[in-house]
Design an enzyme around this catalytic site. Sequence first.
Site, PDB file in Angstrom:
ATOM      1  N   CYS A  46     -25.248 -17.710  37.641  1.00  0.00           N
ATOM      2  CA  CYS A  46     -23.824 -18.176  38.245  1.00  0.00           C
ATOM      3  C   CYS A  46     -23.055 -16.972  38.358  1.00  0.00           C
ATOM      4  O   CYS A  46     -23.010 -16.322  37.150  1.00  0.00           O
ATOM      5  CB  CYS A  46     -23.345 -19.298  37.764  1.00  0.00           C
ATOM      6  SG  CYS A  46     -21.745 -19.841  38.292  1.00  0.00           S
ATOM      7  N   LEU A  47     -22.322 -16.418  39.304  1.00  0.00           N
ATOM      8  CA  LEU A  47     -21.442 -15.211  39.276  1.00  0.00           C
ATOM      9  C   LEU A  47     -20.344 -15.600  38.133  1.00  0.00           C
ATOM     10  O   LEU A  47     -20.022 -14.606  37.561  1.00  0.00           O
ATOM     11  CB  LEU A  47     -20.677 -15.177  40.522  1.00  0.00           C
ATOM     12  CG  LEU A  47     -21.918 -14.845  41.769  1.00  0.00           C
ATOM     13  CD1 LEU A  47     -21.270 -14.682  43.108  1.00  0.00           C
ATOM     14  CD2 LEU A  47     -22.423 -13.517  41.226  1.00  0.00           C
ATOM     15  N   HIS A  65     -25.842 -26.516  43.563  1.00  0.00           N
ATOM     16  CA  HIS A  65     -24.934 -25.862  42.545  1.00  0.00           C
ATOM     17  C   HIS A  65     -23.672 -25.467  42.896  1.00  0.00           C
ATOM     18  O   HIS A  65     -22.622 -25.614  42.101  1.00  0.00           O
ATOM     19  CB  HIS A  65     -25.697 -24.519  42.372  1.00  0.00           C
ATOM     20  CG  HIS A  65     -25.233 -23.363  41.517  1.00  0.00           C
ATOM     21  ND1 HIS A  65     -25.661 -23.199  40.239  1.00  0.00           N
ATOM     22  CD2 HIS A  65     -24.145 -22.510  41.808  1.00  0.00           C
ATOM     23  CE1 HIS A  65     -25.027 -22.203  39.610  1.00  0.00           C
ATOM     24  NE2 HIS A  65     -23.863 -21.991  40.675  1.00  0.00           N
ATOM     25  N   HIS A  68     -19.572 -26.810  41.499  1.00  0.00           N
ATOM     26  CA  HIS A  68     -18.241 -26.181  41.233  1.00  0.00           C
ATOM     27  C   HIS A  68     -17.177 -26.899  41.765  1.00  0.00           C
ATOM     28  O   HIS A  68     -16.057 -26.690  41.293  1.00  0.00           O
ATOM     29  CB  HIS A  68     -18.302 -24.765  42.038  1.00  0.00           C
ATOM     30  CG  HIS A  68     -19.111 -23.860  41.102  1.00  0.00           C
ATOM     31  ND1 HIS A  68     -18.596 -23.103  39.923  1.00  0.00           N
ATOM     32  CD2 HIS A  68     -20.207 -23.194  41.385  1.00  0.00           C
ATOM     33  CE1 HIS A  68     -19.674 -22.380  39.413  1.00  0.00           C
ATOM     34  NE2 HIS A  68     -20.545 -22.182  40.446  1.00  0.00           N
TER      35      HIS A  68
END
Length: 186
Positions: free
Chosen positions: A100-101, A142, A146
Site C-alpha cells: 500500500c502506498l 483494497h 480505504h
Amino acid sequence: MILPIYIYGHPVLRKEAKDIEPQNYPNLKELIENMFETMYAADGIGLAGPQVGLEDRIFVVDLSPLADEEHPEFKDFKKAFINAHIIEREGELDAVEEGCLSIPGIHEKVPREEEIRIRYLDENLQPHDETFSGFRARVIQHEYDHVDGILFVDKISPLRKRMVKSKLANMEKGKVSCDYKIRTVK
C-alpha cells in the site's frame, strides 16, 4: 498535480468516507486526474480519496502497467470509482501479498473474496453495477477498504501484525522515507 500521500497513522485514513454530491464538486475531473497522476508518480495501481487527505468516497485503479502476455486483460483497465458500494462478495478467501502506498515497505498476505459485485459512478457520473473477479476484485477491494477506513494490515494474521508492529509505530511517529511526496502526522 501530484498530491501528497498520507501515511499510516494519519487520522484521515481511519475515517469512513462519505458519498459525494458530484454537482457540488466542480473540480471532480481535475481531482480524478490528480489522483491518477499521484498514483503513477508513486508507482501504484490504485489510490483512494483518504490516501490524499479527502473524506470522499472516491478511488482510482489502473492495472494497465501490469498488462503483458500473461495478463492482456489488464491493458485497458483504468477506472475511477465514485460513491462505490460493494453489494456482494463471493468465493473462497484467498490470501495474496499486498502492499500500500500509505504503508510503504510492508507487504503481507491478505485474505479476500475472489469475486465482488459493486455499484459506482464513473468519472462521467454514469452509474455502473459490475462484477469483478480475480486480481481486479482484489485491487478494488483494497481501495474500497480505504474509503471504509480499513487498511490492509487490519486484515493480516495476528502473528504477522506483531511482526510489523515496530515499522507501523515508526510510521505513526513520522519516521518513514519514500520516493514520493508524503504527509505524516508529525
